[in-house]
Design a protein around this motif. Structure first.
Motif, PDB file in Angstrom:
ATOM      1  N   ARG A  55       6.186  36.240  74.120  1.00  0.00           N
ATOM      2  CA  ARG A  55       7.393  36.964  73.703  1.00  0.00           C
ATOM      3  C   ARG A  55       8.036  36.255  72.519  1.00  0.00           C
ATOM      4  N   ARG A  56       8.293  37.002  71.434  1.00  0.00           N
ATOM      5  CA  ARG A  56       9.011  36.463  70.284  1.00  0.00           C
ATOM      6  C   ARG A  56      10.520  36.582  70.569  1.00  0.00           C
ATOM      7  N   THR A  57      11.222  35.457  70.658  1.00  0.00           N
ATOM      8  CA  THR A  57      12.629  35.496  71.050  1.00  0.00           C
ATOM      9  C   THR A  57      13.544  36.072  69.977  1.00  0.00           C
ATOM     10  N   GLY A 108      16.486  36.289  80.357  1.00  0.00           N
ATOM     11  CA  GLY A 108      17.693  36.212  79.540  1.00  0.00           C
ATOM     12  C   GLY A 108      17.905  34.867  78.889  1.00  0.00           C
ATOM     13  N   ALA A 109      17.114  33.870  79.275  1.00  0.00           N
ATOM     14  CA  ALA A 109      17.226  32.545  78.657  1.00  0.00           C
ATOM     15  C   ALA A 109      16.574  32.578  77.286  1.00  0.00           C
ATOM     16  N   SER A 110      17.315  32.157  76.271  1.00  0.00           N
ATOM     17  CA  SER A 110      16.809  32.252  74.895  1.00  0.00           C
ATOM     18  C   SER A 110      16.281  30.937  74.356  1.00  0.00           C
ATOM     19  N   ASN A 111      16.345  29.853  75.158  1.00  0.00           N
ATOM     20  CA  ASN A 111      15.833  28.555  74.700  1.00  0.00           C
ATOM     21  C   ASN A 111      15.392  27.746  75.919  1.00  0.00           C
ATOM     22  N   PRO A 112      14.623  26.673  75.713  1.00  0.00           N
ATOM     23  CA  PRO A 112      14.090  25.887  76.840  1.00  0.00           C
ATOM     24  C   PRO A 112      15.163  25.313  77.757  1.00  0.00           C
ATOM     25  N   LEU A 113      16.319  24.939  77.214  1.00  0.00           N
ATOM     26  CA  LEU A 113      17.378  24.387  78.054  1.00  0.00           C
ATOM     27  C   LEU A 113      17.901  25.430  79.044  1.00  0.00           C
ATOM     28  N   PHE A 154       8.064  32.211  72.202  1.00  0.00           N
ATOM     29  CA  PHE A 154       7.819  31.663  70.868  1.00  0.00           C
ATOM     30  C   PHE A 154       9.043  32.018  70.033  1.00  0.00           C
ATOM     31  N   GLU A 155       9.779  31.012  69.613  1.00  0.00           N
ATOM     32  CA  GLU A 155      11.059  31.237  68.938  1.00  0.00           C
ATOM     33  C   GLU A 155      10.850  31.603  67.467  1.00  0.00           C
TER      34      GLU A 155
END
Length: 505
Positions: A383-385, A432-437, A486-487
């Motif tokens: 998935r491309r964020t 819904g999380a947009s980053n690893p944190l 994948f951001e």
């Protein structure tokens, strides 16, 4: 004999590049391993330029003809008294173009490089042996003249896809909106880039170009890079690449598995570059069918040694492939979606909703999720964020990414007892999380233990078998087993570091 050679030069294809000399010699002043661009003589160069401009003007007039005819009708120009002079003018232009084509044939006939090429082409057409094919592979030319290397007729396999009748919207602007790579003007603008990409695949990667004939008669342009002798274990796996709606194997997603040392087979959609036809679902499926048959029966790969990798709209043919050939090792879908309809409705006026729905469902039904759920093997979704293409609102709203729906539908089919309301809520929280944190925070809140999840699934598999759906009652965390983020945006090339073999027990 000279007259026959001139006729072959007259009707011969446009020669673009010579990757290497067929007799392994190099002309004076052309040292090094790389090939060189074919240099026509002055007469051929100028006449070819005239014919090229004429082709571009014809294409432009073809696409603008509805508006032009409407304008001429309103002005009163469409009548017998005014059409006669126009037809005479058109006839004069055609005679002049025929004369220009004759002069181009003469210019080619006087060029020793073109004479050598056309002789090799004619010999290969008569007897397509590996040695002659190797010589022909030294040239980059108009692919419509390339001899067929493989045909579905050799296997007498029936088409697996139902035929659909034509529909006005689907066959006019609908198809071109969905597959802009099939538009001639875009291909013409990209031609220098495609030629460079093909030269790199042939000269640096030792790629082999082949023409396949599908059961609908379409000719499919393919490129095969064989790493079985030099690529180690990964070279024994063939990755079949399915491009996006404006993607070509020359500059597309083939590069990702090539970086990893895999053997790779790329192909162009019907109507893209050297492939003929139009990219409707039936034709797409037929093209994918003959590509797989070619990989098995001519290239010598087993289905269990084939992985399918797709980007964007290529997810349709990839999911069709693993649905139709369940023995395929695995499938990787990058920036793909579950269903075309929500994305089509996004870009069309609300008043067109019933018409768009009917058109998509009847003629452009890219039902990726339905097809993928019929496959029992390993699946990885990327998935491309920041995807701006397959979101229904915008790239800032990651929950509108249709890759989320593809994951949910797959998990709901494979693990129906896990994907209860609580299970769906947990997966949506992770999506819904947009980053690893944020992902780590979600995992922490649900107290996920990956080792425990794996042991539960392995225990079920050993007791009940491996065919989905599974009646696992407890809730293993399955989302990140099937999807990785994948951001980046939709069209950014996927680096090999983000490419992985799908998870499997």
């Amino acid at each position: 004999m000279a007259g026959w050679m001139w006729l072959r030069c007259f009707f011969g294809p446009h020669l673009q590049r010579i990757h290497r000399s067929p007799d392994q010699s190099r002309p004076e002043g052309r040292a090094g391993r790389r090939g060189w661009t074919y240099q026509p003589k002055s007469l051929e160069k100028h006449t070819d330029s005239i014919l090229g401009w004429a082709s571009a003007l014809w294409s432009l007039s073809y696409y603008s003809s509805p508006l032009l005819l409407c304008y001429l009708y309103r002005k009163g120009y469409i009548c017998s008294s005014k059409l006669v002079p126009v037809s005479q003018y058109v006839g004069t232009v055609l005679v002049c173009l025929l004369g220009v084509a004759c002069l181009r044939g003469w210019g080619r006939w006087k060029n020793s490089e073109y004479q050598q090429f056309i002789s090799i082409l004619e010999e290969t057409r008569k007897t397509n042996t590996p040695s002659k094919k190797k010589k022909l592979g030294c040239y980059d030319f108009d692919f419509s003249h390339w001899p067929a290397d493989f045909s579905w007729k050799e296997l007498f396999s029936p088409s697996r896809y139902l035929c659909h009748s034509s529909f006005l919207i689907a066959h006019s602007f609908g198809r071109r909106m969905l597959y802009p790579g099939s538009v001639y003007l875009l291909q013409k603008a990209m031609r220098p880039m495609l030629q460079q990409g093909q030269a790199r695949l042939v000269e640096e990667c030792e790629g082999q170009r082949n023409k396949l004939v599908a059961c609908d008669g379409n000719e499919i342009d393919t490129m095969f890079v064989d790493r079985r002798r030099v690529g180690g274990m990964q070279g024994q796996t063939l990755v079949i690449c399915c491009e996006g709606n404006a993607g070509f194997y020359e500059v597309g997603c083939m590069n990702t598995p090539l970086e990893g040392g895999y053997s790779v087979l790329g192909w162009n959609h019907p109507g893209f570059a050297g492939s003929t036809g139009v990219p409707f679902p039936q034709n797409e499926a037929n093209a994918m069918d003959v590509v797989i048959q070619f990989a098995v029966h001519r290239l010598g790969f087993n289905l269990r040694d084939i992985m399918v990798y797709a980007w964007s709209i290529g997810g349709f043919t990839a999911s069709w492939a693993v649905m139709s050939y369940p023995e395929i090792q695995a499938v990787v879908l990058d920036a793909s979606f579950d269903d075309l309809l929500p994305l089509a409705l996004k870009v069309m006026p609300d008043s067109w909703r019933p018409l768009v729905t009917h058109t998509v469902r009847q003629y452009m039904n890219l039902n990726n999720a339905d097809q993928l759920c019929k496959y029992q093997g390993p699946v990885l979704l990327i998935r491309r964020t920041k995807d701006e293409i397959i979101t229904t609102t915008g790239p800032e709203d990651i929950m509108s990414n249709r890759g989320n729906d593809l994951l949910l539908k797959l998990l709901q089919f494979r693990y129906p007892k896990v994907m209860t309301d609580d299970g769906v809520r947990a997966v949506r929280a992770w999506l819904g999380a947009s980053n690893p944190l944020e992902e780590a925070s979600v995992y922490s809140s649900y107290e996920v233990d990956d080792d425990w999840c794996t042991s539960v699934l392995q225990s079920y598999q050993s007791e009940r078998g491996q065919f989905f759906p599974w009646s696992v009652g407890k809730r293993p965390q399955l989302d990140r087993k099937y999807m990785r983020n994948f951001e980046t945006t939709h069209c950014t090339p996927l680096p090999y570091s983000e490419f992985a073999t799908p998870w499997s027990l």
